[in-house]
Design an enzyme around this catalytic site. Structure first.
Site, mmCIF file in Angstrom:
data_model
loop_
_atom_site.group_PDB
_atom_site.id
_atom_site.type_symbol
_atom_site.label_atom_id
_atom_site.label_comp_id
_atom_site.label_asym_id
_atom_site.label_seq_id
_atom_site.Cartn_x
_atom_site.Cartn_y
_atom_site.Cartn_z
ATOM 1 N N SER A 72 7.771 28.536 3.984
ATOM 2 C CA SER A 72 8.908 27.647 4.242
ATOM 3 C C SER A 72 8.437 26.440 5.031
ATOM 4 O O SER A 72 7.233 26.151 5.078
ATOM 5 C CB SER A 72 10.003 28.422 4.985
ATOM 6 O OG SER A 72 11.205 27.700 4.989
ATOM 7 N N ASN A 73 9.350 25.725 5.645
ATOM 8 C CA ASN A 73 9.004 24.549 6.459
ATOM 9 C C ASN A 73 10.017 24.441 7.585
ATOM 10 O O ASN A 73 11.051 25.117 7.555
ATOM 11 C CB ASN A 73 8.988 23.300 5.562
ATOM 12 C CG ASN A 73 10.336 23.066 4.921
ATOM 13 O OD1 ASN A 73 11.316 22.767 5.600
ATOM 14 N ND2 ASN A 73 10.419 23.263 3.606
ATOM 15 N N PRO A 74 9.756 23.597 8.594
ATOM 16 C CA PRO A 74 10.651 23.592 9.777
ATOM 17 C C PRO A 74 11.937 22.779 9.635
ATOM 18 O O PRO A 74 12.578 22.486 10.650
ATOM 19 C CB PRO A 74 9.773 22.990 10.891
ATOM 20 C CG PRO A 74 8.555 22.472 10.249
ATOM 21 C CD PRO A 74 8.608 22.694 8.785
#
Ligand code: CTP
Length: 396
Positions: A211-213
């Site tokens: 995923s990513n932030p």
């Protein structure tokens, strides 16, 4: 949105009536013309002359004019026709009950029935009263009528008790008033806008994912801005922890594939805003059970996900506006401009992770809004930037 607008300020007999004097000034500062109607009991808290001098207009209390020479007993009708917005602040439990039941026993309650404009009610009372079953019921009823209700704030009350019942701060009331006017007259009134927000998750096994932030804050701000400009707004979001704006329909997704499926049901939207941070890759296989370290390999085989925005760009409908986002760490303008062309979209909102006040998880943003023929820089809170982006694209 309030500039040049005509507002009736209804003041009822609660201690917060004194705050309505300052609220009147705030509406005027925003460029609105204001007339005041008070209930008879409100005059016990604030003198009628205060409102009359500040508004530069007679203050109406009774349906029958206070001036005994006047025969103008239909003014509740033409006040109701005159206004663009009717705000009742503060609104006591008593006046709320009258509104819920159609009582027309003074100028304020009669004008509610005669008004052709939206009504914003700011209930203000003691916390216990606010929580009482009849007030709860009346609030539900007036909302079913289509009236807007701004919830009171919690805090120290005039009774000396703590509770939910305070008149919200003026900027909150003005923001709500602005939103109501915008939803009727804004440049996106009657349009369907779909916004995607937040990250996607690409599962490797049931307990691990790529995923990513992305916090989803910028997408949420875009949805809120679209709503304020009058759009019927639908938000499709990945796993996020930011509250959804009230009035927006929502749908949650997990993976890039889910998002691709969800967007296909909304391909007819007038505007699609792809603010989601969609993963470009997903594991080639997702393990059904948790991968044990002694069985696992040190690399994960990945495959490309569908580029949703490019897919939409290939199928762009006549009159549809596609807006993408680009998060870059270098060559911001060049990279963003080439994405704009490659994906066949109308606008790209580009931001650089290296710029102070921009990026993931922060509340502010600095962006470059780029189209094939236009480019400008916008800064501010994410909501300010979102409002400026849509304001620039859809200026009337
Ligand atoms: N996007 C998309 N589908 C994907 C990846 C991205 O629709 N699979 C959208 C994003 O929502 C965003 C825009 O494309 O609006 C740009 O995303 P970005 O990740 O910055 O660009 P990419 O096209 O993925 O290019 P790169 O990763 O090479 O920078």
């Amino acid at each position: 949105m309030l500039s040049g607008k005509r507002i009736i300020l209804g003041v009822t007999g609660g201690i917060a009536a004194y705050k309505a004097v300052f609220l009147l000034r705030e509406f005027q500062k925003a460029g609105a013309e204001v007339r005041v109607t008070m209930t008879p009991s409100a005059t016990r808290f604030v003198g009628l002359d205060t409102f009359a001098s500040l508004s530069g207009h007679e203050v109406a209390i009774d349906i029958f004019p206070e001036d005994s020479d006047s025969t103008d007993w239909t003014r509740h009708i033409y006040w109701g026709e005159w206004a663009d917005l009717f705000v009742i602040a503060p609104c006591t439990a008593n006046t709320l009950s009258k509104i819920a039941h159609g009582t027309a026993d003074n100028m304020l309650t009669s004008t509610v029935l005669a008004a052709r404009c939206p009504l914003l009610i700011c209930p203000t009372m003691d916390g216990e009263m606010y929580e009482s079953p009849s007030v709860t019921d009346n609030l539900k009823t007036v909302q079913e009528f289509g009236y807007h209700v701004l919830e009171p704030e919690a805090g120290f009350l005039a009774s000396g008790l703590e509770g939910k019942g305070r008149l919200p701060e003026f900027d909150v009331i003005l923001e709500k008033a602005d939103e109501i006017i915008g939803s009727i007259e804004g440049p996106l009134a009657g349009k369907k806008v779909v916004v995607t927000a937040g990250p996607t998750r690409e599962y490797i096994d049931p307990v691990r994912f790529i995923s990513n932030p992305s916090s989803g804050k910028m997408g949420i701000a875009m949805a809120e801005a679209a709503l304020r400009l009058g759009a019927a707004t639908h938000l499709i979001h990945g796993p996020i922890h930011v509250p959804h704006p009230e009035g927006v329909t929502t749908e949650s997704i997990i993976s890039a594939e889910d998002l691709f499926k969800a967007i296909q049901n909304h391909q007819d939207a007038d505007v699609i805003i792809m603010a989601a941070a969609v993963s470009d890759f997903t594991p080639s296989t997702t393990h059904q059970h948790k991968v044990k370290k002694d069985q696992g390999s040190s690399s994960i085989d990945l495959k490309r996900t569908q580029d949703i925005l490019a897919w939409l760009g290939e199928r762009k409908l006549e009159g549809q506006t596609l807006i993408g986002f680009a998060m870059e760490t270098e060559n911001l303008i060049d990279n963003a401009t080439s994405k704009l062309k490659k994906k066949n979209i109308d606008w790209i909102v580009a931001n650089s992770l290296s710029e102070a006040g921009a990026g993931f998880e922060v509340d502010t943003n600095v962006v470059h809004l780029i189209s094939p023929s236009d480019s400008l820089q916008l800064k501010g809170s994410k909501l300010e930037v979102a409002t400026a982006v849509l304001g620039h694209i859809f200026k009337k």
